[in-house]
Scaffold this motif. Sequence first.
Motif, PDB file in Angstrom:
ATOM      1  N   ASN A   1    -100.940 -84.013 -18.465  1.00  0.00           N
ATOM      2  CA  ASN A   1    -100.282 -84.239 -19.755  1.00  0.00           C
ATOM      3  C   ASN A   1     -99.132 -85.232 -19.627  1.00  0.00           C
ATOM      4  OD1 ASN A   1     -98.312 -82.575 -18.637  1.00  0.00           O
ATOM      5  ND2 ASN A   1     -99.153 -80.760 -19.625  1.00  0.00           N
TER       6      ASN A   1
ATOM      7  N   PRO B   1    -103.626 -83.242 -23.524  1.00  0.00           N
ATOM      8  CA  PRO B   1    -102.371 -83.531 -24.224  1.00  0.00           C
ATOM      9  C   PRO B   1    -101.485 -82.309 -24.454  1.00  0.00           C
ATOM     10  CG  PRO B   1    -104.206 -84.653 -25.291  1.00  0.00           C
ATOM     11  CD  PRO B   1    -104.802 -83.728 -24.273  1.00  0.00           C
TER      12      PRO B   1
ATOM     13  N   HIS C   1     -98.644 -81.230 -27.094  1.00  0.00           N
ATOM     14  CA  HIS C   1     -98.053 -81.676 -28.363  1.00  0.00           C
ATOM     15  C   HIS C   1     -96.539 -81.542 -28.382  1.00  0.00           C
ATOM     16  CE1 HIS C   1     -97.407 -77.562 -29.857  1.00  0.00           C
ATOM     17  NE2 HIS C   1     -98.570 -77.274 -29.319  1.00  0.00           N
TER      18      HIS C   1
ATOM     19  N   TRP D   1     -95.511 -84.712 -26.299  1.00  0.00           N
ATOM     20  CA  TRP D   1     -95.960 -85.995 -26.855  1.00  0.00           C
ATOM     21  C   TRP D   1     -95.488 -86.173 -28.288  1.00  0.00           C
ATOM     22  CZ3 TRP D   1    -101.699 -87.303 -25.116  1.00  0.00           C
ATOM     23  CH2 TRP D   1    -101.776 -87.212 -23.719  1.00  0.00           C
TER      24      TRP D   1
ATOM     25  N   THR E   1    -104.290 -81.873 -30.862  1.00  0.00           N
ATOM     26  CA  THR E   1    -104.395 -81.993 -29.401  1.00  0.00           C
ATOM     27  C   THR E   1    -105.685 -82.695 -28.961  1.00  0.00           C
ATOM     28  OG1 THR E   1    -103.018 -80.057 -29.073  1.00  0.00           O
ATOM     29  CG2 THR E   1    -104.472 -80.627 -27.254  1.00  0.00           C
TER      30      THR E   1
ATOM     31  N   MET F   1    -105.802 -86.418 -30.151  1.00  0.00           N
ATOM     32  CA  MET F   1    -105.038 -87.372 -29.322  1.00  0.00           C
ATOM     33  C   MET F   1    -105.828 -87.755 -28.080  1.00  0.00           C
ATOM     34  SD  MET F   1    -102.472 -88.313 -30.806  1.00  0.00           S
ATOM     35  CE  MET F   1    -102.428 -87.637 -32.445  1.00  0.00           C
ATOM     36  N   ALA F   2    -106.474 -86.773 -27.470  1.00  0.00           N
ATOM     37  CA  ALA F   2    -107.262 -87.047 -26.267  1.00  0.00           C
ATOM     38  C   ALA F   2    -108.399 -88.003 -26.609  1.00  0.00           C
ATOM     39  CB  ALA F   2    -107.800 -85.733 -25.703  1.00  0.00           C
TER      40      ALA F   2
ATOM     41  N   GLN G   1     -97.741 -90.549 -32.065  1.00  0.00           N
ATOM     42  CA  GLN G   1     -97.012 -89.753 -31.088  1.00  0.00           C
ATOM     43  C   GLN G   1     -95.525 -90.106 -31.082  1.00  0.00           C
ATOM     44  OE1 GLN G   1     -98.893 -89.495 -27.185  1.00  0.00           O
ATOM     45  NE2 GLN G   1    -100.718 -90.462 -28.037  1.00  0.00           N
TER      46      GLN G   1
END
Lengths: 308, 398, 103
Positions: free
Chosen positions: A137, A220, A222, A225, A232, A235-236, A274
């Motif tokens: 992460n 990720p 949260h 980030w 989550t 974002m990945a 982010q």
Amino acid sequence: MSTKLKDLVKKPQILSGGHRLCAGCGAPIAVRQVLMGMPDDIQLVVACPTGCLEVSTTIYPYTSWNCSYIHCAFENAAATLSGVETAYRSLKEQDKLKEDYRFIAFGGDGGTYDIGFQALSGALERGHRLIYVCYNNEAYMNTGIQRSGATIMGTWTTTSPHGDNSFGKKENQKNMTAIAAAHNIPYVAQASISHWKDLVRKAQKAFAADGPAFLNVLSPCHRGWRFPMEKTVEMAKLAVQTCMWPLYEVEQGKWNLTTKVRDKKPIEEYLKPQGRFGHLFKSSPEVIAAIQDNVDREWEKLLRLCGE
Amino acid sequence: MNSLIKTAALVGTDAVAEAMRQINPDVVAAYPITPQTAIVETFSQMVADGLVKTQMIAVESEHSAMSATIGAASSGIRAMTCTSSQGLALMWELLYIASGLRLPIVMPNVNRSLSAPINIHCDHGDSMGARDSGWIQLFSENAQEAYDNTIQAIRIAEHPDIQLPVMVLMDGFIISHSIDRLDLQDDTSVQKFIGSRNPAYSLLDSQNPTSVGTFDSLYGYFFEFKRQQEEGMINALNVIQEVGNEFGTLFGRSYGLFETVGMEDAEYAVIATGSAAGTIRMEVEHLRSSGVPIGMIKLRSFRPFPAKQLAELLSGLKAVAVFDRSDTFAGHMGGPIFIELRSSLYDLEKKPLTINYVYGLGGRDLSEKLVKKAAGELMETAQNGFVRQTVNYLGLRE
Amino acid sequence: MTWDITEIQKWDWKKHPFGGTIKDPGNSRKFKTGGWRAFRPVRDENKCTQCLICYVFCPDSAIKTKDDKIIEIDYSFCKGCGICAQECPLDAIRMCDETKEQS
């Protein structure tokens, strides 16, 4: 082995509910997906270095692990697990153990890229049959968001803050997946929790490898980030789609791109949602351009390595 | 006596390697460091020659040596390592984890000074730095004792009332690299003596998958676990004695928490440990033969510290001199044995006067002449009834 | 091994297992994290095609299944992160205010 969900869902849940990781944490998603790739009829020993996953899954007198588990210290999960694996080989050779075991470590990027680097390198070089999974992460989240060797340039963390004299972290992240591959071990892969099927297939290969395997899984956070907790997986996915986090494997030395990205999205689409990159859009657009340059360069390099 | 004895001439490191061969541990993880290296080398050759069943892990650091040993010992098997000096220092955080997880790991440590300046020779600063890490610490005077202690350490560590790691200490070079005559027991007798390990838990117990090294939070039970550890140490005071007696019955060489010379009629005494005990004993015996009422205590168990037993023995004596091969850097408090001993004597009605001699740092030789000087000052203190200087540096260029 | 820890806070120091080891695998099931939830995922069984995507992404192992079918969301453990609702390809899960749902 199947990667059909209808089959995977029948596998035992190694990680029980009742753990105390944050709502929306990427780490247990990584753990669950990796363990969906576990073969049937084996016993498992999990090792964790110190980190979020460790403190949240084994708060005495509770454990979330439906298998044997060991935590020793921060920098030594690979060394500790190599001791367990060697004890197993000893018992097998002496005919004192019937069951077949597999050994797997789950460490954060701090415990993998930084403080656990030496122990990991040693264990990979010695050829123990174990899997080391980095749930990555990109910062030290357990201590409250500090920069690590996995943190990408421009990122705000509490130890790489932005200010009048700083745009966040100055340095690029190191390429830990390539470093693991340089150990010439049977299997190395980079994966993301968003691409679960790709990840499960890689885990299956890691379990089957006759020697060390290393999986670097983008997971990720949260809180660190700075995005809403339901995003989550999203974002990945963006990290993969922008080629910030390409998905590939190195199998017996052969590099192979496992997810081909045809229309690479601009890096802004990943950075913008982010909060850890928010300052770049206000005051350091040149850093965004530099990040894009890095991504493009690394992607081209990877395509060449994979013969694409 | 049922056990067959073979007399051999070995350097200390080979004596320890021989004990390890006879123990035949399932796993050894070790890393080379002067002056311990010869143990790893000799043992590696034994593995290569098929003389042991041991799986050896040639790790990339002492930190990983202790980590792998902890992993292996948590798997219910017998695991050993060995080290010295900086290696022990690198293991530091893991020493506490090994004892906190109640793992009966046996580790010979060849005592060597700690940097800086870097020095490869003997003093006890390395193991003394680990004195509060929850490990049992047994000192050896010579190769024979290093061999005997290594074997007994297995029994002590694995005793159900203890389940704590044991450090077997031997002086770097003086013991580790000197050829000594010693008696070795036969393999079968050693195996019978140590028996098999009955672990409190194992990662490889498929019927009972176990979580080891769990997290304890603010409202948790850390305090309770630490109290349990202290109980193990308290129990060790008896078990070390019992195991030492049994070893004596079987093999003819008995051991306790400490050994005494002439304490029955002594008016003053010296306390020492490690290889220096030989030089000091010679001087004590010499003085006794000329009618001087001096006695000697050779400390074997530093952890647990036999406070009560020592206090009983020293009650009513006029003066005691303590020899320490390390300093505490606490501001003229003296060496660690001195501090522990003074604390042990505090409740006595008839306390002896106490003097401390810090000697031999970085391998400086303790000559007969220096021992004579200290013994002379001890006698003078007893006669005068007061201590001229509490902490003294013996053999220092002043 | 099932380990009775109901009175653990009253145990004296002698009663704990050496080193804090736990031989009751997965006993965190006794620790309910559902109370953390502010929003509750509610699955629309008519919309749900049993694709199992929510199962793959749930961080809390809270999607209960039998054979290869989802039977329910386990509210004892669900922390209400909303990943299941976000990732559901058919919008068959919606997040509802926990306080309203309870009443």
